[in-house]
Write an enzyme that holds these catalytic residues in place. Structure first.
Site, PDB file in Angstrom:
ATOM      1  N   PHE A 195       0.883  -1.209   0.145  1.00  0.00           N
ATOM      2  CA  PHE A 195       0.107  -0.198   0.016  1.00  0.00           C
ATOM      3  C   PHE A 195       1.100   1.280  -0.108  1.00  0.00           C
ATOM      4  O   PHE A 195       1.529   1.494   0.848  1.00  0.00           O
ATOM      5  CB  PHE A 195      -0.836  -0.090   1.237  1.00  0.00           C
ATOM      6  CG  PHE A 195      -1.990   1.062   1.308  1.00  0.00           C
ATOM      7  CD1 PHE A 195      -3.245   0.819   0.845  1.00  0.00           C
ATOM      8  CD2 PHE A 195      -1.574   2.118   1.929  1.00  0.00           C
ATOM      9  CE1 PHE A 195      -4.418   1.655   0.934  1.00  0.00           C
ATOM     10  CE2 PHE A 195      -2.611   3.146   2.009  1.00  0.00           C
ATOM     11  CZ  PHE A 195      -3.931   2.887   1.661  1.00  0.00           C
ATOM     12  N   SER A 255       2.682  12.640   7.350  1.00  0.00           N
ATOM     13  CA  SER A 255       1.719  12.826   8.072  1.00  0.00           C
ATOM     14  C   SER A 255       0.605  13.664   7.193  1.00  0.00           C
ATOM     15  O   SER A 255      -0.503  13.463   7.278  1.00  0.00           O
ATOM     16  CB  SER A 255       2.241  13.741   9.204  1.00  0.00           C
ATOM     17  OG  SER A 255       2.946  12.799   9.975  1.00  0.00           O
ATOM     18  N   GLN A 289      12.074  -7.935  44.434  1.00  0.00           N
ATOM     19  CA  GLN A 289      10.985  -7.045  44.255  1.00  0.00           C
ATOM     20  C   GLN A 289      10.906  -5.919  43.433  1.00  0.00           C
ATOM     21  O   GLN A 289       9.829  -5.658  42.619  1.00  0.00           O
ATOM     22  CB  GLN A 289      10.081  -6.435  45.745  1.00  0.00           C
ATOM     23  CG  GLN A 289       8.913  -6.280  45.482  1.00  0.00           C
ATOM     24  CD  GLN A 289       8.234  -5.557  46.931  1.00  0.00           C
ATOM     25  OE1 GLN A 289       8.956  -4.682  47.602  1.00  0.00           O
ATOM     26  NE2 GLN A 289       7.351  -6.181  47.278  1.00  0.00           N
ATOM     27  N   GLU A 310       1.679   3.703   9.848  1.00  0.00           N
ATOM     28  CA  GLU A 310       0.296   3.841   9.650  1.00  0.00           C
ATOM     29  C   GLU A 310      -0.198   5.025  10.591  1.00  0.00           C
ATOM     30  O   GLU A 310      -1.227   4.943  11.221  1.00  0.00           O
ATOM     31  CB  GLU A 310      -0.402   2.513  10.279  1.00  0.00           C
ATOM     32  CG  GLU A 310       0.215   1.445   9.195  1.00  0.00           C
ATOM     33  CD  GLU A 310      -0.835   0.501   8.611  1.00  0.00           C
ATOM     34  OE1 GLU A 310      -2.016   0.776   9.014  1.00  0.00           O
ATOM     35  OE2 GLU A 310      -0.510  -0.355   8.299  1.00  0.00           O
ATOM     36  N   GLY A 311       0.658   6.323  10.681  1.00  0.00           N
ATOM     37  CA  GLY A 311       0.407   7.457  11.510  1.00  0.00           C
ATOM     38  C   GLY A 311       0.919   7.653  12.665  1.00  0.00           C
ATOM     39  O   GLY A 311       1.057   6.543  13.542  1.00  0.00           O
TER      40      GLY A 311
END
Ligand SMILES: Cc1cc2nc3c(=O)[nH]c(=O)nc-3n(C[C@H](O)[C@H](O)[C@H](O)COP(=O)(O)OP(=O)(O)OC[C@H]3O[C@@H](n4cnc5c(N)ncnc54)[C@H](O)[C@@H]3O)c2cc1C
Length: 384
Positions: free
Chosen positions: A123, A132, A283, A367-368
């Protein structure tokens, strides 16, 4: 509120892919070193049905849900993020757009080679001057007799080297500064068409086996049947709608990357001893894992919520952006936690966690970007 609980069929598909991915595991390091996904791996993914899993049964696929697809992408990414993004782009944005908008002839011609493992679909939206701000694209499509002539340059096209066909967004009408999104159309361009030039594979920070290449279109002639979706309305109908679905895939990929890194780190801290005890007994380290696991689960729920909405035919733009934003940012934290848990060994190539950390980095960009996801979410909130 919605709680998307995967059904038995969806879990079964994910488990089958998890087994397949585990078996692939030993081949990943060499393929990443080589910088390619071997053709036989793509063929195996095809045989497994993964490449056509979201294509309806009437079009030759499995007709599985978006929820199932998200779970499957997580499983692939937990072992091999490069393969997961290749599958996501093939089955999410490329096949998804073909299924949604393709004519019967376009589906008949292009779905089989995208499902059977002979290649992966691509694509092409991004250009040297427009990322953008995708609507500022300059690739052109002009009418030529019954067909079209395409000219221009696309950047960073995932899967291009493996693709029999690439969806190309081009300006087919006059550029109008007042309405930059108008006049853009999508075309199905065979990669063996005269004038299609695939650039050298980009050398990237991570996702080395995933192909990312430039595409130059030198007066490429395509016939009238190459137009995909409505002429002049490709920006909304193809690019933005396709990205909505694609973002669920990237969110699922990010969840898988985080989980893959954390599973390896957890195994390590259980066996590594310092100060006469296992690392897992400290921990401070257990809390690092607890936080990262909680965030991973939260990201998965966001991805599944967006997928579930898509399956219900309900709007999911905002939810897909929320999932992509949170999951991709979470994957940065989780993979770096994993590196930290392995200490110096985590920084070394031999430890797989450093690869997961490098691979995760792309998820906040493609994809952004995260900044673009925040724009999309804020816009949706304003509209509410
Ligand atoms: C590995 C990889 C694979 C890719 N695959 C594909 C593909 O298959 N097909 C495809 O078409 N593209 C692909 N891309 C391109 C990707 O979608 C773009 O890189 C991305 O959309 C950003 O565009 P850009 O790189 O031009 O950055 P720019 O748009 O120039 O952005 C640079 C920075 O500015 C910020 N920024 C830009 N505008 C704004 C704003 N309005 N407000 C706030 N911040 C802003 C961005 O968030 C970013 O931080 C891929 C990219 C990568 C890295």
């Amino acid at each position: 509120m919605i709680v998307p609980v995967p059904g038995d069929e969806e879990r079964a598909l994910a488990e089958a892919v998890a087994t397949f991915a585990r078996d692939l595991g030993p081949r990943v390091a060499a393929a990443e070193e080589e910088g390619t996904i071997p053709r036989e791996v793509i063929a195996e993914v095809g045989r497994l049905g993964v490449l056509g899993m979201t294509v309806p049964e009437k079009d030759g696929g499995l007709g599985a849900s978006s929820v199932a697809f998200a779970l499957v992408l997580e499983e692939l990414a937990a072992v091999w993020p490069s393969l997961a993004v290749g599958v996501s782009v093939n089955s999410g944005i490329t096949e998804g757009t073909l299924v949604r908008l393709g004519t019967a002839e376009q589906k008949r011609r292009w779905l089989p080679p995208l499902m059977d493992g002979s290649g992966l679909g691509a694509f092409a939206l991004t250009e040297p001057g427009s990322g953008s701000d995708a609507a500022a694209l300059r690739t052109t499509a002009r009418r030529d007799g019954g067909g079209w002539i395409l000219g221009g340059r696309k950047m960073f096209v995932t899967n291009l080297r493996y693709a029999p066909v690439v969806i190309v967004l081009a300006r087919s009408g006059e550029a109008d500064p007042e309405r930059p999104h108008a006049g853009i159309s999508a075309f199905l361009v065979p990669t063996d068409a005269a004038g299609v030039v695939i650039g050298r594979a980009e050398r990237k920070m991570g996702l080395h086996a995933s192909d990312t290449s430039s595409l130059t279109l030198e007066d490429v002639h395509v016939d009238a049947g190459a137009l995909l979706g409505p002429e002049g309305r490709g920006f909304g109908a193809v690019a933005m709608a396709g990205l909505d679905g694609g973002r669920i895939g990237i969110a699922a990929q990010a969840v898988g990357i985080a989980r893959g890194a954390l599973e390896r780190a957890e195994r390590y801290v259980r066996q590594r001893r310092q100060f006469g005890r296992t690392l897992a007994s400290f921990q401070a380290l257990r809390h690092m894992i607890a936080r990262a696991r909680t965030e991973t689960d939260a990201a998965r729920l966001l991805a599944l919520r967006a997928a579930w909405l898509k399956d219900q035919g309900r709007p999911f733009t905002k939810e897909a952006s929320e999932a992509k934003l949170y999951a991709s940012e979470m994957a940065q934290r989780a993979t770096h936690t994993a590196v930290q848990l392995l200490g110096g060994y985590g920084y070394m190539r031999e430890s797989e966690v450093e690869r997961f950390a490098r691979d995760a980095r792309a998820t906040t960009i493609y994809e952004g970007t995260s900044e673009v996801q925040r724009l999309v979410i804020a816009r949706a909130l304003r509209a509410a």
